[in-house]
Design an enzyme around this catalytic site. Structure first.
Site, PDB file in Angstrom:
ATOM      1  CG  ASP A 498      -1.861  -0.854   1.164  1.00 19.67           C
ATOM      2  OD1 ASP A 498      -2.448  -1.625   0.396  1.00 19.67           O
ATOM      3  OD2 ASP A 498      -2.901  -0.785   2.622  1.00 19.67           O
ATOM      4  CG  ASP A 819      -4.194   0.291   4.950  1.00 19.95           C
ATOM      5  OD1 ASP A 819      -5.366  -0.115   4.646  1.00 19.95           O
ATOM      6  OD2 ASP A 819      -3.991   1.107   5.614  1.00 19.95           O
ATOM      7  CG  ASP A 823      -5.932  -3.861   1.651  1.00 17.46           C
ATOM      8  OD1 ASP A 823      -6.954  -3.992   0.821  1.00 17.46           O
ATOM      9  OD2 ASP A 823      -5.940  -2.924   2.719  1.00 17.46           O
TER      10      ASP A 823
END
Length: 1213
Positions: A498, A819, A823
């Site tokens: 990310d 997070d 996900d």
């Protein structure tokens, strides 16, 4: 009787727990202080929807009254009074589920004793002991051959029992050491478990303040703040909610999200996930009384009864506080689990302690049996490394068995022929014990060869190495939830990361703004902004940011203010403070209860909107979100003087070009803020979101900067050097993403790379029908570096595409960071999932393998280092162990064949075994990692454990040691001018000759242990040796003990004391190992064509059906269809089995009234979730059982083919 006592007993026996509750008269008096009893709350939580509301109205009036009865307040929560909290725990229980009792030390000792080789040794030693006490009548014993003859004086005859006793003693030593290792491992695991549990905190209101407390401290009556991404830790009733949607599949099996609201369905259950929205709930049941706690207790009770039948426990069920039934829940999205990759050695959380079973080498039969019986505990598949090791250990064990058998046969034949044929003696009855003693001695020699050959230290080394790494990784901010993730990380070839918070600091600040038709390159002065616009901005940001986001004064003087809650919103609130305005008064004027409607942020909307009612009764909607999405919904804009003017698509394109793209190219996130006024009459249709959030007026566009973490570019450089490709997957705008990727070093100017947006990526990987094609993904992923504006599904698709790809000869091993709640699928699919410890939601942590406690990308690099280090530690240990094995087996074998007696005695062999196995695995498995590990490419999944270099080292050192030992054996008495020790009669005193052989052997191993520290052919074997105190102390300690054994061991160790000169010679030969090591290092490996690697991964023939189904390279489409059909067919069969099991569990624990009510929901859930949560191995066992031996597929009648097709279609629907 107080509840705590019951809780204690509950830990021992879940079955007796419920009846006691029922009759608890004392319970009622206890609850007399509260207006509601535990029983009432439990029965209340079993109702849903309208039934539950009805029950609350009938019994308590409304939720407020229930709150008052629990002596809590909807606005201020509980007081922080410890006695009150303690009393609540006494009355309603604590919020934790007691884990099963760990095994006691004695149980572990008993398990270590189950080792087949040790049992054989014990029996042999006992026979030998018994026989040594038998004294044949002296005068006749001369007739029994060369056995008892000659030098035997009185003292020696009496010392005959010593060897047997010494063997027993050394067996006891080995057992205690093994048991102690297991015990400390178990302890570390429990520590790790509790550490993971403490990590989970939850926001509750106490004394009117929102505080984060560990989940275990929550009590009934707490007012908990629930928000998007939480895993609910207790049952409760919703007091107030905004757009709250819950995924209850873990309890009901329905994968659709359930809308919760205070007036329709207020019941929130523990173990369920908040998928959207936010709210406040009154906690009504915790721990074993909550819904998931009840399931747990049932599972526990079922297990308890099984155990009574088997009297065998298995610590494979360590429960986590999160209270999630391991075999039943665990499905976030069906698709994610259907493809849960077999290679991925993930296991359900319930089976946390599963790896604790040291994989038994050749003698693992009884463990396997026990595992099969307990099929209700999901059994994890072995990790890659453990697979390779088990295979190797079995091969070596077989070879050892053959060698030891041959040794015994040769010895016996030689003795029989020598005594009865050559010397022509006859078997006399009174001589029988003496002959038997000989045979026992031969047998003991054979077993000794076996003991040395079987490398039972291998599994131990893996576990020690992993446990040690996991402990140390904590310090490097990696909290490992699944042991094998640590080792998989060493093979990682790709990391999909990310952006926000991982590569960047996640401290958002607004640095540019566009308002009143002006582009401000830095924060404007309030006087430069039209007052009407300023007022609008203040309201839009204060009201339309979650009220949980706030800016607190800094912890330290002069520090940056603390951002609490959503960081982007904190950035916007900080913007207000920079404009010399405050958001608090606005929020006090319009508290959260007065917000009319909230459309919370989620990954689909990429915006958040809030509706408030104006004083005149009309409504105003404030909206904020990603600028390119929100500007499309704007039809007007606030102009230079704060007046509204129209905003056409043409104006929008110009704004994108002039404002948004320049901001994005500087790496800023652009956020648009808008509003809309709506009439009160007729009241708008609030559920029709598309109609409401449109036709907006744009107030401002702001550019938010999130600076790159200073240590990230270096960490990414290290990854690239180590052969790991870093890809950035982000929800941000492509220009922002590209700018940040360049700052991090993910993309370098001049490279050949791709940066795609989610839409574009999807367009390229799908065919005309919109189906994803692997071939298309294969064209893209090798060059893809940045995926922007991506949805969670894109992330999952990318990860799956890379893992399933066959473009490169090595299968890619992918690590993913995540997070958000969404996900989950990608984290589960990846080989290693990293969740963020600070910003991550509970759902993400639940799906992950490693939690990054500092959310920092550079911690991932540390994980790679540790992973590679585990692999290297195992290889070092293997190189050492195999050298010892080869030499010891050959020496014992040839020695026995030529001289009728092993030069290394049983007790000495056991000592060597102890050094080799237990101590060496400790010494070599605890080597700390070095930066040098990151200078080479990943090993790859099917790389052999023993490389050519290691093979060269093993054989080279083996040759050296054999030459020395045979020289000493056959010419030692001449060299040292001592008595010959060969052909010694039974019970003769130990000779210096054989002592020198034993001593030299051990010293060579010690110095070779130093050589084994390097496995890639490095020259300097002492490099960093003092950085590892364990290694130094073990080598020195072993040396010390060796001196004691030789000088004072005497008869038990068959040692005669040596003088200084002899010691120096032994040492000299030992040090020769180091010099010889340098000679070996000089020989280039490439010239040794004859060497072969060993210890490959499982071959194709051993792969399971499922793995083959995923290795799509060697199966064409038609075959794959058939294969898939079969797997689904087995799933169908398997479902039925699982249901039977569950039904029987419920029958057994019938004492609990609610079980009946729940049965239907659990069964329906099993029906829907089997494909998610069924431990895959059950499916496989069914599959393999019906497969014809040697065939790849089971033979299927054609009718089944149709069935499987229908089955598959139902799956799709």
């Amino acid at each position: 009787m107080s509840t705590t006592a019951t809780m204690g007993e509950m830990a021992n026996s879940a079955v007796e727990f419920y009846p006691k509750r029922g009759g608890g008269g004392a319970e009622a008096n206890h609850a007399g202080d509260f207006g509601v009893t535990l029983e009432e709350l439990r029965s209340l939580m079993e109702l849903r929807g309208a039934e539950a509301l009805q029950k609350i109205q009938d019994s308590y009036g409304d939720v407020e009254d229930l709150c008052q009865r629990l002596k809590s307040s909807t606005s201020d929560g509980l007081s922080d009074n410890p006695t009150d909290l303690e009393k609540r725990r006494q009355t309603f229980g604590q919020n934790f589920i007691p884990p099963k009792k760990p095994k006691t030390f004695l149980q572990l000792v008993w398990e270590a004793l189950q080792d087949v080789t040790l049992i054989i040794l014990e029996i042999a030693a006992i026979i030998s002991l018994g026989l040594s006490f038998y004294q044949p009548p002296g005068h006749e014993s001369e007739g029994c051959g060369n056995g008892s003859g000659g030098a035997e004086d009185e003292g020696e005859a009496e010392a005959g029992w010593i060897e047997g006793a010494a063997i027993l003693l050394s067996v006891i030593c080995v057992v205690l050491v093994t048991a102690f290792n297991d015990w400390s491992k178990e302890k570390q695991f429990r520590g790790l478990q509790s550490r993971i549990e403490l990590e989970q905190r939850f926001a509750v209101v106490r004394n009117g303040n929102v505080i984060q407390i560990p989940v275990a401290e929550m009590v009934v009556g707490d007012m908990a703040q629930v928000k998007y991404g939480d895993l609910l830790p207790a049952d409760g009733v919703l007091i107030q909610g905004n757009d709250l949607q819950i995924d209850e599949s873990s309890l009901t099996g329905e994968s659709d999200h359930v809308r919760k609201s205070a007036d329709k369905d207020p019941m929130l259950l523990s173990g369920t996930h908040v998928m959207e929205g936010s709210g406040r709930m009154l906690v009504t049941a915790v721990g074993v009384n909550s819904q998931s706690g009840i399931i747990f207790t049932l599972l526990g009770a079922g297990e308890g009864e099984e155990e009574k039948k088997e009297k065998k426990e298995d610590s494979s069920y360590s429960l986590t506080t999160m209270a999630k039934p391991s075999g039943i829940t665990n499905g976030k999205q069906p698709e994610a689990a259907v493809e849960s990759n077999q290679n991925k050695a993930k296991k359900q959380d319930g089976a946390v302690a599963m790896e604790m079973q040291p994989l038994k080498s050749a003698e693992g039969g009884e463990v396997e049996e026990r595992e099969k019986k307990k099929s209700n505990v999901p059994k994890k598949e072995k990790s890659v490394l453990q697979g390779k090791l088990t295979k190797l250990a079995v091969q070596i064990g077989k070879a050892g068995l053959v060698m030891s058998a041959i040794t015994v046969i040769i010895l016996v034949l030689y003795f029989v022929i020598e005594t009865f044929v050559v010397e022509g003696r006859i078997w006399l009855t009174e001589c029988t014990p003496i002959y038997v003693q000989y045979f026992v001695k031969f047998f003991i020699i054979g077993v000794t060869v076996l003991v040395v050959a079987v490398p039972e230290g291998l599994p131990l080394a893996v576990t020690i190495s992993l446990a040690y790494s996991v402990k140390k990784m904590m310090k490097d901010n990696n909290l490992v939830r699944h042991l094998d993730a640590c080792e998989t990380m060493g093979n990682a070839t790709a990391i999909c990361s990310d952006k926000t918070g991982t590569l960047t600091t996640n401290r958002m600040t607004v640095v540019q703004a566009y308002l009143n038709d002006q582009h401000f390159r830095e924060i404007p002065d309030p006087s430069q902004i039209n007052p009407i616009t300023l007022e609008m901005i203040v309201n839009a940001i204060s009201i339309n940011c979650a009220y949980t986001s706030k800016i607190m004064p800094p912890d330290v003087e002069g520090g940056l203010p603390k951002q609490v809650g959503n960081k982007t919103e904190c950035g916007l609130l900080g913007f207000l403070l920079n404009l010399k305005r405050d958001y608090v008064p606005v929020r006090e004027q319009i508290p959260e209860e007065k917000l009319y409607k909230v459309y919370t942020f989620n990954s689909v909307r990429k915006s958040m909107s809030t509706v408030v009612q104006m004083p005149d009764g009309s409504f105003r909607l404030y909206s904020k979100g990603a600028s390119e999405i929100l500007l499309k919904k704007c039809s007007s804009i606030l102009g230079a003087n704060g007046e509204t003017r129209s905003f056409k698509p043409r104006d929008r394109d110009e704004m994108v070009k002039k404002v948004i793209e320049p901001m994005a190219c500087e790496g800023l996130r652009t956020i648009c803020i808008g509003y809309r006024d709506l009439p009160c009459d007729p009241e708008p249709e609030w559920d029709n979101e598309a109609e409401i959030v449109t036709d907006l007026t744009c107030i401002a566009v702001v550019g938010i900067e999130d600076p790159v973490r200073p240590e990230v570019p270096e960490a990414i450089r290290k990854c690239q050097r180590a052969g790991i490709t870093v890809r950035m997957v982000t929800g941000d705008n492509i220009n922002t993403a590209r700018a940040i990727a360049a700052k991090c070093g993910i993309i370098q100017p001049g490279d050949d790379f791709l940066c795609l947006e989610g839409k574009d990526f999807n367009r390229r990987i799908r065919n005309e029908k919109g189906e994803i094609e692997q071939e298309r993904i294969d064209k893209i992923w090798p060059k893809l570096r940045v995926l922007a504006r991506s949805s969670p599904t894109d992330k999952h698709t990318l990860v799956k595409g890379i893992i399933d790809s066959t473009v490169l000869e090595q299968r890619q091993v992918v690590a993913v960071t995540g997070d958000g709640t969404n996900d989950g699928p990608a984290l589960k699919k990846a080989d290693v999932g990293f969740a963020m410890g600070i910003a991550g939601t509970d759902v993400a942590k639940e799906a992950s393998d490693i939690i990054l406690t500092d959310d920092n990308f550079s911690s991932i690099v540390k994980a790679v280092m540790w992973g590679r280090n585990v692999y290297d530690s195992i290889s070092k240990f293997l190189q050492f162990q195999l050298t010892v094995n080869v030499v010891a087996v050959i020496v014992a074998f040839t020695g026995a064949c030529i001289t009728q007696d092993s030069p290394l005695k049983a007790v000495q062999m056991l000592w060597v075994n102890l050094i080799m196995d237990t101590f060496a695995s400790l010494a070599l498995a605890t080597e700390p990692p070095t930066e040098a590990l990151l200078l080479r490419k990943p090993y790859g999944r099917n790389n052999p454990l023993i490389s050519l270099t290691m093979m060269k080292n093993i054989l080279g050192h083996g040759v050296y040691q054999l030459v020395i030992i045979f020289t000493l054996l056959f010419a030692g008495e001449k060299i040292f001018n001592i008595d010959n020790g060969r052909y010694a009669p039974l019970h003769s005193p130990p000779s210096e000759h054989y002592t020198i052989i034993f001593n030299t052997f051990v010293l060579m191993q010690l110095f070779n242990e130093i050589n084994a520290r390097k496995i890639h052919g490095e020259r300097n074997v002492f490099d960093g040796i003092f950085g590892n105190p364990i290694f130094c102390s073990i080598v020195l300690g072993t040396f010390g003990v060796q001196i004691v054994i030789v000088q004072f061991g005497g008869k038990p160790f068959s040692c005669a004391p040596l003088n200084v000169e002899q010691w120096l010679w032994c040492l000299f030969v030992g040090v020769g190992e180091l010099l010889w090591g340098q000679v070996i290092a000089t020989v280039p490996t490439s010239h040794l064509k004859c060497l072969k690697e060993a210890g490959h991964g499982p071959g194709l023939d051993e792969m399971t059906e499922d793995e083959l189904a995923e290795d799509e390279d060697e199966i064409d489409h038609a075959e794959r269809e058939l294969r898939r059909g079969q797997i689904l067919w087995f799933r169908g069969l398997n479902r039925i089995q699982t249901q039977m099991e569950v039904v029987s569990t419920f029958k057994r624990s019938g004492s609990f009234q609610g079980a009946v009510r729940r049965r239907s929901s659990v069964l329906s859930q099993l029906h829907d979730v089997t494909n998610i949560s069924t431990p895959t191995h059950v499916v496989l066992s069914t599959a393999n059982a019906s497969a014809a031996p040697g065939s790849e597929f089971p033979a299927f009648p054609t009718c089944v083919r149709h069935d499987t097709h229908t089955l598959r279609n139902t799956h799709k629907t």
